[in-house]
Design an enzyme around this catalytic site. Structure first.
Site, PDB file in Angstrom:
ATOM      1  N   ASP A   1       1.652  17.967  -0.263  1.00 40.43           N
ATOM      2  CA  ASP A   1       1.967  17.226   0.958  1.00 40.43           C
ATOM      3  C   ASP A   1       3.349  17.661   1.442  1.00 40.43           C
ATOM      4  OD1 ASP A   1      -0.316  15.475   1.451  1.00 40.43           O
ATOM      5  OD2 ASP A   1       0.110  14.743  -0.553  1.00 40.43           O
TER       6      ASP A   1
ATOM      7  N   HIS B   1       0.131  15.368   7.894  1.00 44.05           N
ATOM      8  CA  HIS B   1      -0.762  14.208   7.753  1.00 44.05           C
ATOM      9  C   HIS B   1      -0.199  13.000   7.003  1.00 44.05           C
ATOM     10  CE1 HIS B   1      -2.226  16.528   4.121  1.00 44.05           C
ATOM     11  NE2 HIS B   1      -2.079  15.335   3.586  1.00 44.05           N
TER      12      HIS B   1
ATOM     13  N   ASP C   1      -7.288  16.545   3.201  1.00 47.20           N
ATOM     14  CA  ASP C   1      -6.716  15.209   3.018  1.00 47.20           C
ATOM     15  C   ASP C   1      -6.360  14.481   4.313  1.00 47.20           C
ATOM     16  OD1 ASP C   1      -5.691  13.077   1.521  1.00 47.20           O
ATOM     17  OD2 ASP C   1      -3.668  13.877   1.572  1.00 47.20           O
TER      18      ASP C   1
HETATM   19 ZN   LIG Z   1      -2.136  15.051   1.516  1.00 47.08          ZN
END
Ligand SMILES: [Zn+2]
Length: 1087
Positions: A301, A631, A411
């Protein structure tokens, strides 16, 4: 003579089968022999007698063999290798058991090895380092080697042979980062805000000699044990697995765990696993139809429970670990996405970058995704989605010579309906995700299917049936890849994305060992689906595509958005961040249009001769905006630190944007010396409205041109009731809510009798778990109307051009809303008027959700919402669970509820959450989750919305009003107004063009010599890119006018600006024809 003779000739029965039973033998009680297996490999009371005790045959941790010294980086800084190893830094003695912290601090260790003689011949020596946090191993001269993740996740580094000489000292550095894979959450609950005072203990800093046979047996037994536990009990394979496991344990006990008995145990395992599991040879058998395609990845991430600066280190650590593993396992393939992450590595870790590049060249480190980051797809504008691909693909092409073919978003929280079209236009025809497996209402019915966008374009979509993107490559992951596969009638193959994410560093050697054994089972005894490590994700999709293209299979279709039935709060959380996104997108739109005009005007006729297309600054702004669309950033699901980062970056974006705006306005001759003379009445000229939209905007209405009927007026009826009126509407406002809205043209009431439009409502907002992410359906039960402070209503504007009333509503002791409802003079002609609301909110609530409601007199089972390059229709009812799941949805600049002959649009300037239930429309304003950011949305907010009633159907009036509501009317003085107005007429649509057509983006060609950033070879010629789309959903024709710009030739092109076909050009424009909701880009070569 009789029977006797015959008897003598009869064959003698000479069986060796014992006549007498030697001993009693009982039935194996299945579960007891199965439960026994855990004794062999578990950390329980039998550990010292088990295989675990044999994994290592030597361990050194004394100062003599491994000496530790540490330097503590000051003030939570993250110094580079060079800075950390500077001579002036004092390294002090450290030892196992020491504690390091606080959270986010960095500590550099100098580790000096010296091996005893007998260790120089050990087959495998590893350093085991576990401080329960993340680390990186560096060579003495500053090359990053491999990442470490504590807590047992990835703790071993293989000591290279050149370190194994007797009695010589060797040095490495270890950079310790005081955070775990998931940051530093309080109390161990992953999504709780970070604890600033977390300390980490160095539990292991040992040199160990590995018993390679014991380690191999460990993985044999793991997978055999899984077969005994997870295969169905009515299969012979399950029973055989159990027998073999017990046989192995018996053999180990008989041989007392000796080296030779461990080898015997492995021989027993081969009966079930085959003899090839110690190498990639296992994949050479039965090569037809491997149906599960494992592919390594390490989903990082870009920010989430840690800031960008930590992500940069996670990337270097994880990808270095993978480069190392790729060298050791020939079958291994690893994919990584997000151009931004590659760019960071290129900038910050040149050695790691070179290593990655050499693996990319070999083909085992594979780039994927084609986008700048793995972005949210609900909220970014259409053009932002285009730029995610344009910046992403150009980066991959410029650095690795190839574009990506698969859009990879495992995701992200739902997938917008125009993505298939945009993917196809960006050179990608495949899409991979799995997030819909998180739906908490309906089970998405397909695994592999054609996903179709609003305009009919399709991509092949695959959603991994293992239902995770960070699989551990367990036996169960392989078997679920078939048992949970929902498209087996069409195609039984699947992807199995495995590897630890978010700093765990991706696949481990253990995962690759397990996969070899899973394949061994498939080869030898069957039943388990045949798994292989995929050659590449592309190879998997190529086969799928081929089968589909050749008619071997007909994939099912899914039309429209892939709505995610969870995380609906992400349309609203972190309002400021979302507002910045919208404002930055709009600003970029304006600057690019004007900068294009300024660089293509005839020899810079308006002055500003030295003006250059500000490509570098525009790239900076776009890359920043694209990064913030990650995201967990734009959706609002990151920690507070991340929003400090993004606030800072957006501030730079707006500062750069303001300067670019000033520059371009000057380059077009606005506000020059001559123009300034106007003020003194000495020159000609006037204030000119900047025309940055795809149509010509009307300047603000001035009373001089307004009839008495159209002027805005307000009268106070009583202390708490006012009536606002213009030529179009009569609006009764009582205590800040609209109790009556009469449309004079349509002669109809818009607010149902007794109901209140613009009513602020508040809800209790405690979702099941994911606070910042989710709003759960039951929040609707707690609806509470907020009442205005009595006597607070006052008229704040009372001019013929505009009237306005302000009301204060108290939410709680600390929170309040000041709303100003205003009405402008109406225009006598076709113009639309709308009731505008500005709200200033002071917000200090806990787990509350603030919304504003618009009950209407309109009936329809569907409402419409603006989405990227189009309209999405969603139900206003809860007939089925699929309808009901959409109780909160994403909209862009407007939402609309229309019936035959009449409709109402709600516009907004910075919001994305909306709901329409029956005839009530509801705009979501603010939430107050306390995790993972304890202060999300606390403080002061400004926001605007508008109520736009319209006679007739939803049409271009709403589309344009939505855009106009977001783009400020800017006027500047110009000495030659006609000339600049004519220039700003360039690239607008002719009057008779289809009303659904919108010229959205006008920019310079990426590869133009005078506007290129040098990433790709520049080409001669000046080009303008014009992006047009059909906004209403019908085939539309039109003419894009060139104004004074001379165009020599034009082509239709894709989003990456590759030419598709020539377009027809006449002296004043270009004819275009678009399909319903088509996004069409044109490349114009200037004369
Ligand atoms: Zn993620």
């Amino acid at each position: 003579m009789g029977g006797d003779t015959n008897r003598a000739l009869a064959p003698t029965f000479s069986s060796t089968y014992p006549i007498h039973a030697p001993r009693p033998m009982g039935k194996q009680i299945h579960h007891i022999y199965r439960d026994r297996l855990s004794q062999f490999t578990n950390n329980g009371q039998y550990k010292q007698q088990s295989l675990l005790a044999r994994l290592y045959d030597g361990r050194l941790d004394s100062d003599k063999h491994i000496k530790l010294e540490v330097w503590h980086a000051p003030d939570l800084t993250r110094p580079t290798f060079k800075e950390a190893t500077s001579k002036k830094n004092e390294y002090v003695k450290a030892k196992k058991g020491d504690w390091f912290g606080p959270s986010w601090s960095t500590h550099w260790f100098r580790v000096t090895f010296s091996l005893p003689y007998e260790w120089t011949y050990k087959p495998c020596v590893e350093l085991h380092w576990d401080a329960n946090n993340e680390g990186m191993v560096w060579t003495e001269d500053g090359k990053p080697l491999q990442g470490l993740t504590g807590g047992g996740e990835r703790v071993e580094w293989v000591v290279p042979l050149e370190f194994r000489d007797y009695d010589k000292e060797h040095v490495i550095y270890i950079e310790m980062a005081c955070n775990g894979m998931f940051g530093n959450p309080q109390g161990g609950d992953t999504i709780q805000p970070p604890d600033p005072n977390r300390y980490f203990r160095l539990d292991q800093a040992d040199l160990v000699s590995v018993n390679l046979d014991a380690r191999a047996l460990y993985y044999d037994f793991w997978i055999l044990g899984d077969a005994a536990r997870e295969f169905p009990e009515d299969s012979w394979q399950e029973h055989q697995a159990l027998q073999i496991c017990n046989e192995i344990m018996d053999c180990f006990i008989a041989g007392e765990g000796s080296r030779s008995c461990i080898q015997d145990c492995r021989e027993i395992a081969k009966k079930y696993l085959g003899s090839d599991v110690d190498s990639d040879k296992v994949y050479e058998k039965n090569t037809e139809h491997a149906i599960v395609n494992a592919i390594g990845n390490c989903h990082i991430d870009t920010c989430w429970l840690w800031p960008w600066a930590e992500t940069q280190r996670k990337i270097a650590r994880s990808w270095s670990s993978q480069c190392d593993l790729l060298d050791r396992y020939p079958e291994h393939r690893f994919v990584a996405s997000q151009a931004q992450q590659f760019k960071w590595l290129e900038q910050l870790y040149p050695d790691a970058w070179d290593r990655v590049k050499s693996h990319v060249k070999k083909g085992n480190f594979q780039t994927i995704g084609g986008s700048w980051v793995e972005h949210d797809t609900n909220m970014p504008s259409g053009e932002s989605l285009v730029r995610q691909f344009l910046y992403g693909q150009r980066f991959f092409e410029s650095r690795f010579g190839e574009r990506c073919k698969t859009f990879w978003l495992p995701d992200t929280f739902g997938y917008s309906t125009q993505l298939p079209q945009l993917c196809r236009l960006a050179g990608m025809n495949r899409f991979f995700t799995q997030k819909l497996s998180w739906n908490n209402i309906n089970n998405f019915p397909h695994t592999t299917f054609n996903w179709v966008s609003l305009d009919g374009s399709q991509v092949i979509c695959h959603m991994a049936p293992c239902e995770t993107y960070t699989a551990e490559a367990h036996f169960g992951d392989v078997s679920r890849s078939v048992s949970q596969h929902k498209s087996m009638d069409q195609d039984s193959t699947s992807l199995l994305p495995f590897g630890k994410g978010d700093g765990g560093g991706g696949p481990t050697f253990g995962m690759l060992e397990k996969l070899r054994r899973c394949r061994g089972i498939a080869n030898e005894v069957g039943l388990l689906p045949k798994v292989k490590v995929a050659e590449s994700t592309e190879d998997f999709f190529d086969r799928l595509e081929k089968r589909s293209a050749e008619g071997e299979t007909d994939l099912v279709t899914w039309y429209g958005e892939l709505y995610f039935e969870l995380h609906r709060g992400t349309y609203t959380t972190q309002a400021n961040n979302k507002r910045n996104n919208r404002k930055a997108e709009i600003l970029l739109h304006e600057i690019e249009y004007l900068a294009t005009l300024a660089t293509v005007q005839k020899e810079n006729a308006m002055g500003g001769g030295s003006y250059k297309y500000p490509k570098k600054d525009l790239d900076f702004m776009w890359e920043a905006v694209l990064l913030c669309q990650f995201h967990d950033c734009l959706p609002g699901s990151a920690i507070e630190m991340c929003y400090r980062d993004s606030d800072e970056l957006y501030a730079k974006v707006f500062k750069t944007g303001a300067k670019l705006m000033d520059d371009v306005v000057a380059a077009m001759g606005f506000e020059d010396e001559k123009a300034k003379m106007i003020d003194q009445g000495n020159g000609e000229g006037e204030n000119v409205l900047l025309q940055t939209l795809g149509w010509t905007r009307q300047p603000a209405i001035t009373t001089a041109f307004v009839s008495a009927r159209d002027t805005a007026r307000v009268r106070q009826i009583s202390e708490d009731v006012c009536v606002l009126e213009n030529g179009d509407f009569e609006v009764e406002v009582k205590d800040g809510v609209i109790t009556r809205l009469f449309d004079k043209k349509a002669k109809r009431e818009v607010v149902p009798k007794g109901q209140k439009m613009n009513q602020l409502v508040i809800f209790d907002d405690k979702p099941l778990y994911w606070q910042a992410w989710d709003v759960e359906v039951f929040h609707l039960r707690s609806r509470k109307e907020l009442k205005a402070e009595s006597g607070s209503m006052r008229i704040v504007s009372d001019g013929a051009e505009k009237v306005a009333v302000e009301t204060k509503t108290v939410i709680s002791e600390k929170s309040w809303v000041k709303t100003t409802i205003s009405l402008n003079a109406s225009s006598a002609g076709e113009g639309v008027s709308q009731i505008e609301v500005h709200a200033e909110v002071e917000w200090h609530e806990t787990m509350k959700f603030l919304k504003v409601e618009f009950p209407t007199t309109i009936t329809n089972t569907e409402a419409s919402y603006e989405t990227q390059f189009g309209i999405i229709r969603r139900p206003t009812h809860y007939n089925t669970t699929w309808d009901m799941a959409k109780f909160e949805v994403c909209c862009h600049k407007w939402a609309d509820l229309s019936e035959h002959g009449y409709g109402l649009s709600i516009l907004n300037d910075s919001k994305y959450g909306f709901a329409t239930a029956g005839n009530v429309m509801r705009l979501s304003l603010l939430r107050a989750p306390k995790a993972p950011d304890a202060h999300a949305d606390m403080g002061h907010h400004q926001m605007k919305w508008a109520i736009l009633p319209h006679v007739g159907a939803l049409d271009e009036r709403t589309v344009r009003a939505g855009m106009e509501f977001n783009v400020e009317k800017r006027t500047h003085k110009h000495a030659e107004p006609e000339m600049v107005k004519s220039l700003m007429g360039a690239f607008k649509l002719a009057e008779d063009s289809g009303k659904g057509l919108v010229v959205d983006t006008v920019k310079r060609g990426e590869d133009d010599e005078d506007a290129s950033n040098g990433d790709m070879p520049a080409k001669k010629g000046r080009h303008v890119i014009v992006r047009v789309y059909d906004s209403l959903g019908g085939m539309a024709r039109g003419t894009v006018l060139f104004g004074p710009v001379e165009v020599q030739k034009a082509w239709k092109c894709n989003l990456l600006e590759d030419i598709i076909e020539e377009a027809e050009v006449s002296s004043d424009g270009m004819e275009v024809e678009l399909r319903a909701f088509e996004v069409a880009s044109y490349k114009l070569l200037l004369a």
